[in-house]
Design a protein around this motif. Structure first.
Motif, mmCIF file in Angstrom:
data_model
loop_
_atom_site.group_PDB
_atom_site.id
_atom_site.type_symbol
_atom_site.label_atom_id
_atom_site.label_comp_id
_atom_site.label_asym_id
_atom_site.label_seq_id
_atom_site.Cartn_x
_atom_site.Cartn_y
_atom_site.Cartn_z
ATOM 1 N N PRO A 9 0.825 -1.212 0.000
ATOM 2 C CA PRO A 9 0.000 0.000 0.000
ATOM 3 C C PRO A 9 0.858 1.261 0.000
ATOM 4 N N ALA A 10 0.418 2.227 -0.765
ATOM 5 C CA ALA A 10 1.175 3.478 -0.867
ATOM 6 C C ALA A 10 0.847 4.447 0.253
ATOM 7 N N ASP A 11 -0.278 4.223 0.956
ATOM 8 C CA ASP A 11 -0.750 5.217 1.910
ATOM 9 C C ASP A 11 -0.525 4.825 3.369
ATOM 10 N N ILE A 34 -2.283 -9.283 5.620
ATOM 11 C CA ILE A 34 -3.379 -10.176 5.996
ATOM 12 C C ILE A 34 -3.462 -11.330 5.015
ATOM 13 N N ILE A 35 -3.611 -12.538 5.548
ATOM 14 C CA ILE A 35 -3.888 -13.738 4.757
ATOM 15 C C ILE A 35 -5.305 -14.160 5.119
ATOM 16 N N SER A 64 -3.624 0.152 6.821
ATOM 17 C CA SER A 64 -3.443 -0.089 5.388
ATOM 18 C C SER A 64 -3.158 -1.577 5.200
ATOM 19 N N TRP A 65 -4.145 -2.306 4.699
ATOM 20 C CA TRP A 65 -4.018 -3.753 4.586
ATOM 21 C C TRP A 65 -3.200 -4.143 3.371
ATOM 22 N N MET A 66 -2.360 -5.130 3.541
ATOM 23 C CA MET A 66 -1.559 -5.674 2.446
ATOM 24 C C MET A 66 -1.897 -7.153 2.298
ATOM 25 N N ARG A 91 7.940 -10.842 7.601
ATOM 26 C CA ARG A 91 9.206 -10.524 8.255
ATOM 27 C C ARG A 91 9.482 -9.020 8.192
ATOM 28 N N GLU A 92 9.226 -8.397 7.056
ATOM 29 C CA GLU A 92 9.527 -6.973 6.881
ATOM 30 C C GLU A 92 8.541 -6.074 7.616
ATOM 31 N N PHE A 93 7.244 -6.409 7.541
ATOM 32 C CA PHE A 93 6.228 -5.516 8.106
ATOM 33 C C PHE A 93 5.824 -5.887 9.531
ATOM 34 N N ARG A 94 6.307 -7.014 10.035
ATOM 35 C CA ARG A 94 6.356 -7.365 11.456
ATOM 36 C C ARG A 94 5.045 -7.789 12.104
#
Length: 419
Positions: A9-11, A34-35, A64-66, A91-94
């Protein structure tokens, strides 16, 4: 980093963590992966998002959901069950949340859920178990249950170190056990499967440390080490002993042992002190029912934690409402306890409460306690009003049966009313 089939997400902003303590630094608009999951995950995932969005917005924040993929959705996009995109994004977004996953036969994984925990070193499976007013229960006093289970997530028999009966590998292990280690009259003749149960000092102490920290921060009275050390003297008894070592060597006057409680304080613990005690696992299953209110936080090896947390969940209405999360150092993966129930997939009928309340744990880990409390209160008020999904509706009188999406809308409306 860049991802093959994941859109960042860009926002939103990325959650970071202190390199030494693992403490999260959370912006007001975090990006959260989110899965949705397999089976009913396609129903409960969007429902949970809707509720969590409402709680965040009601407290002046946003999520902001990914969208990430694992299981069936990953096979459709990547032709594999657990792509690197998914693991590396968490791992990156924790901080992330997932629905139930089904491990297909012949997939190369014993369990996709276990694989995610191991790859990300999410060593503590945490399951708060509390009764919500209005939820039918098989016990007479479900309100007595207010317990948090800390289950070690990376070792014990779940380490996957085992060999199949009839293979060359199992015969090598058997020969070593019998001839080299002296257990020559222990294993029965004929085909046998053999597994190894590792319990380490490192794995035990970091799990127990996490449980004690939680008890102190949350104002709990006790932490109970649950083990089968009377039989497994070098694995589960070691878990017990290492757990007491953590407590007595690292926490000073913040904790006392149960022996000290009776010897020095005649059973009346000083205010603000956490009592460390231990129970044999099979006896603990009984005491969940007979002495429910005497237990606050349980710390357990992997298999004991699996059994005990499910048994505790049954007392407050079943796994359909039981939340959970997997915690590591500076990482969180929230997930409901229940399975994927594929026969109900896409029918918009199942209960999304477990995933919603797993999101509540996620909000607490973000430090958004006000939003987390709002989620719990709104869920409880919605259920208490008799506006429920089919699983609860068939157990109560005079309620209103809602679809999954309608139930989520009702919880969102209650959030708006409460805020």
């Amino acid at each position: 980093m860049s991802y093959e089939q994941v859109e960042v997400p860009a926002d939103g902003e990325r959650i970071t963590a202190d390199a030494e303590t693992g403490e999260l630094d959370v912006p007001s608009n975090p990006i959260i992966p989110i899965i949705h999951g397999d089976g009913i995950g396609t129903d409960v995932g969007p429902a949970a998002q809707k509720v969590l969005d409402a709680a965040a917005e009601a407290t002046g924040r946003s999520i902001s959901w990914m969208r990430l993929y694992a299981g069936e959705s990953a096979r459709e996009r990547y032709d594999e069950n657990l792509p690197d995109d998914t693991v590396e994004a968490i791992r990156e977004f924790r901080v992330a949340i997932k629905g139930p996953l089904t491990t297909p036969v012949g997939s190369g994984f014993r369990s996709l859920n276990v694989a995610l925990r191991k790859k990300l070193d999410l060593y503590a499976n945490v399951r708060p178990t509390y009764h919500l007013d209005g939820v039918p229960s098989p016990v007479t006093s479900p309100e007595k249950m207010d317990m948090v289970n800390f289950r070690e997530n990376t070792e014990d028999v779940y380490a996957g170190i085992e060999w199949e009966a009839g293979t060359d590998e199992v015969e090598k292990v058997r020969e070593f056990i019998e001839e080299e280690m002296g257990f020559d009259e222990t294993i029965h003749d004929g085909p046998v499967g053999i597994g190894i149960k590792p319990i380490s000092e490192f794995g035990t102490k970091r799990l127990v440390r996490r449980a004690i920290d939680y008890a102190i921060e949350d104002g709990r009275d006790s932490v109970t080490l649950v083990h089968k050390g009377n039989i497994m003297k070098f694995t589960e008894a070691a878990f017990r002993d290492w757990g007491y070592e953590v407590a007595t060597e690292e926490y000073g006057d913040e904790v006392i042992t149960e022996d000290e409680l009776w010897e020095e304080y005649d059973g009346d613990a000083p205010d603000g002190v956490v009592v460390i005690k231990d129970r044999i696992a099979d006896n603990m299953l009984q005491q969940l029912l007979t002495r429910t209110e005497q237990y606050d936080v349980l710390a357990m090896p992997n298999l004991n934690g699996d059994y005990l947390s499910d048994a505790a969940g049954a007392q407050i209405g079943g796994l359909g409402i039981a939340p959970g999360a997997n915690l590591g150092d500076g990482r969180v993966l929230a997930e409901p306890v229940h399975g994927s129930a594929p026969k109900y997939a896409g029918e918009d009928k199942v209960n999304p409460t477990a995933m919603i309340l797993s999101g509540r744990i996620m909000l607490e880990q973000l430090g958004w306690d006000d939003a987390a409390d709002l989620v719990r209160d709104a869920v409880e008020e919605t259920i208490s009003a008799g506006t429920v999904t089919y699983d609860l509706h068939r157990q109560i009188e005079g309620g209103t049966k809602l679809a999954t999406s309608e139930y989520a809308d009702a919880v969102v409306e209650t959030i708006h009313d409460l805020s």
